[in-house]
Design an enzyme around this catalytic site. Structure first.
Site, PDB file in Angstrom:
ATOM      1  N   TYR A 198      10.555 -13.468 -12.938  1.00  0.00           N
ATOM      2  CA  TYR A 198       9.421 -12.621 -12.550  1.00  0.00           C
ATOM      3  C   TYR A 198       8.129 -13.183 -13.153  1.00  0.00           C
ATOM      4  O   TYR A 198       7.110 -13.315 -12.455  1.00  0.00           O
ATOM      5  CB  TYR A 198       9.652 -11.180 -13.024  1.00  0.00           C
TER       6      TYR A 198
ATOM      7  N   ALA B  57       0.822  -1.225   0.000  1.00  0.00           N
ATOM      8  CA  ALA B  57       0.000   0.000   0.000  1.00  0.00           C
ATOM      9  C   ALA B  57       0.847   1.262   0.000  1.00  0.00           C
ATOM     10  O   ALA B  57       0.313   2.361  -0.141  1.00  0.00           O
ATOM     11  CB  ALA B  57      -0.919   0.001   1.226  1.00  0.00           C
TER      12      ALA B  57
HETATM   13  N1  NAP Z   1       4.216  -1.408 -12.361  1.00  0.00           N
HETATM   14  C1  NAP Z   1       4.003  -2.316 -13.293  1.00  0.00           C
HETATM   15  O1  NAP Z   1       4.301  -2.112 -14.473  1.00  0.00           O
HETATM   16  C2  NAP Z   1       3.362  -3.627 -12.921  1.00  0.00           C
HETATM   17  C3  NAP Z   1       2.888  -4.445 -13.944  1.00  0.00           C
HETATM   18  C4  NAP Z   1       2.320  -5.668 -13.632  1.00  0.00           C
HETATM   19  C5  NAP Z   1       2.209  -6.059 -12.317  1.00  0.00           C
HETATM   20  N2  NAP Z   1       2.678  -5.253 -11.322  1.00  0.00           N
HETATM   21  C6  NAP Z   1       2.559  -5.727  -9.951  1.00  0.00           C
HETATM   22  O2  NAP Z   1       1.849  -4.772  -9.207  1.00  0.00           O
HETATM   23  C7  NAP Z   1       2.146  -4.954  -7.822  1.00  0.00           C
HETATM   24  C8  NAP Z   1       2.369  -3.581  -7.199  1.00  0.00           C
HETATM   25  O3  NAP Z   1       3.525  -3.015  -7.767  1.00  0.00           O
HETATM   26  P1  NAP Z   1       3.594  -1.484  -8.225  1.00  0.00           P
HETATM   27  O4  NAP Z   1       3.757  -1.481  -9.678  1.00  0.00           O
HETATM   28  O5  NAP Z   1       2.535  -0.710  -7.605  1.00  0.00           O
HETATM   29  O6  NAP Z   1       5.051  -1.094  -7.659  1.00  0.00           O
HETATM   30  P2  NAP Z   1       5.490  -0.304  -6.359  1.00  0.00           P
HETATM   31  O7  NAP Z   1       5.058   1.110  -6.450  1.00  0.00           O
HETATM   32  O8  NAP Z   1       6.936  -0.583  -6.214  1.00  0.00           O
HETATM   33  O9  NAP Z   1       4.677  -1.018  -5.221  1.00  0.00           O
HETATM   34  C9  NAP Z   1       5.065  -2.256  -4.687  1.00  0.00           C
HETATM   35  C10 NAP Z   1       4.530  -2.353  -3.296  1.00  0.00           C
HETATM   36  O10 NAP Z   1       4.906  -3.623  -2.747  1.00  0.00           O
HETATM   37  C11 NAP Z   1       5.511  -3.398  -1.486  1.00  0.00           C
HETATM   38  N3  NAP Z   1       6.535  -4.392  -1.196  1.00  0.00           N
HETATM   39  C12 NAP Z   1       7.509  -4.808  -2.005  1.00  0.00           C
HETATM   40  N4  NAP Z   1       8.279  -5.708  -1.374  1.00  0.00           N
HETATM   41  C13 NAP Z   1       7.771  -5.847  -0.132  1.00  0.00           C
HETATM   42  C14 NAP Z   1       8.134  -6.599   1.001  1.00  0.00           C
HETATM   43  N5  NAP Z   1       9.176  -7.423   0.989  1.00  0.00           N
HETATM   44  N6  NAP Z   1       7.393  -6.494   2.110  1.00  0.00           N
HETATM   45  C15 NAP Z   1       6.332  -5.648   2.159  1.00  0.00           C
HETATM   46  N7  NAP Z   1       5.938  -4.902   1.112  1.00  0.00           N
HETATM   47  C16 NAP Z   1       6.661  -5.005  -0.013  1.00  0.00           C
HETATM   48  C17 NAP Z   1       6.130  -2.013  -1.602  1.00  0.00           C
HETATM   49  O11 NAP Z   1       6.273  -1.443  -0.323  1.00  0.00           O
HETATM   50  P3  NAP Z   1       7.662  -1.115   0.388  1.00  0.00           P
HETATM   51  O12 NAP Z   1       8.682  -0.855  -0.673  1.00  0.00           O
HETATM   52  O13 NAP Z   1       7.321   0.074   1.225  1.00  0.00           O
HETATM   53  O14 NAP Z   1       7.936  -2.336   1.188  1.00  0.00           O
HETATM   54  C18 NAP Z   1       5.087  -1.264  -2.410  1.00  0.00           C
HETATM   55  O15 NAP Z   1       4.076  -0.787  -1.565  1.00  0.00           O
HETATM   56  C19 NAP Z   1       3.335  -5.894  -7.766  1.00  0.00           C
HETATM   57  O16 NAP Z   1       2.891  -7.176  -7.418  1.00  0.00           O
HETATM   58  C20 NAP Z   1       3.861  -5.890  -9.191  1.00  0.00           C
HETATM   59  O17 NAP Z   1       4.516  -7.093  -9.509  1.00  0.00           O
HETATM   60  C21 NAP Z   1       3.230  -4.036 -11.598  1.00  0.00           C
END
Ligand code: NAP
Length: 238
Positions: free
Chosen positions: A150, A13
């Site tokens: 991934y 979040a």
């Molecule tokens: N952006 C894209 O292009 C894309 C495309 C397809 C799917 N996704 C998926 O969307 C989801 C959200 O990613 P996002 O794109 O919104 O990127 P983001 O802005 O980097 O958000 C990722 C979130 O996951 C949390 N997180 C990561 N590792 C963690 C850990 N070890 N423990 C607790 N929290 C953790 C991060 O919080 P903290 O860093 O504060 O821990 C952050 O809140 C992911 O599953 C990603 O694979 C993203």
């Protein structure tokens, strides 16, 4: 689902898609347990929302999913929705990929997400209703060179989502996943060249675009399930 006064756990979040989903669902009266590692980001978000509590920590740490459920029950007395969204990306060529980083990604994207998923559905079975929504990816059904690990983590999310959905057919428990294409978030913040540039996607999705999809899935009437929705930028060729 009528979302007013429902309680949602949102993992991941602190930025990107998770934060946008919290902001969107806040408009319809959802209450939140927010989690991630960056406490300052979570605190800022909590202050924006009408009803929210935070539990900071690494989702891959022992007991974190159970602690999140306990926080929802202690704070709000219920848990109706789990947006199982925390994730990281570690990609690279055979010569360049860091195997330890890759394995940590598997722990976060697969092991922790699976633990969270089972904690959620066991709770929903005990109450008779609820919704588990997992974040997959366009790479949950396709692969790209250098991103095999991934993609593998997201294929795993797809498999679990579909199996749980089948297991929970004929109940009031929904299980779906959202499959984003490229979204402008913090996910690729360590990449030397942003993917919008390397993949030639000048107009990536914004987190709010995925938040609308998530709300659409959750707001369907009880007899409708949307097991997965792929949402990609119009410029994305994959
Ligand atoms: N952006 C894209 O292009 C894309 C495309 C397809 C799917 N996704 C998926 O969307 C989801 C959200 O990613 P996002 O794109 O919104 O990127 P983001 O802005 O980097 O958000 C990722 C979130 O996951 C949390 N997180 C990561 N590792 C963690 C850990 N070890 N423990 C607790 N929290 C953790 C991060 O919080 P903290 O860093 O504060 O821990 C952050 O809140 C992911 O599953 C990603 O694979 C993203």
């Amino acid at each position: 689902m009528d979302l007013k006064d429902k309680v949602a756990i949102i993992t991941g979040a602190s930025s990107g898609i998770g934060r946008a989903v919290a902001r969107n669902l806040n408009e319809v009266g959802v209450k939140f347990i927010l989690t991630g590692r960056r406490e300052n980001h979570l605190t800022e978000l909590k202050d924006e929302l009408a009803h929210a509590a935070i539990l900071t920590g690494d989702i891959s740490q022992d007991g974190m999913p159970q602690s999140l459920l306990a926080a929802a029950l202690d704070t709000f007395g219920r848990c109706d929705i789990v947006f199982n969204n925390a994730g990281i990306i570690k990609a690279g060529s055979i010569d360049d990929i860091d195997i330890e980083d890759m394995c940590y990604m598997v722990r976060v994207n697969v092991e922790a997400a699976f633990r969270m998923a089972y904690v959620a559905v066991k709770h929903f079975k005990s109450t008779g209703s609820g919704y588990l929504l997992n974040t997959s990816s366009v790479l949950g059904t396709k692969v790209r060179p250098t991103a095999g690990a991934y993609a593998g983590t997201k294929f795993a999310i797809e498999a679990l989502t579909e199996a749980l959905r089948l297991e929970l057919a004929k109940t009031n428990i929904g299980v779906s996943c959202v499959e984003p294409g490229l979204v402008q978030t913090d996910l690729h913040r360590e990449w030397p060249v942003p993917p919008a540039q390397s993949l030639n996607i000048p107009r990536p999705l914004q987190p709010e675009d995925i938040a609308r999809v998530v709300r659409f899935i959750l707001e369907q009437p009880d007899h409708v399930r949307l097991p997965r929705i792929l949402a990609v930028p119009s410029d994305q060729e994959l």
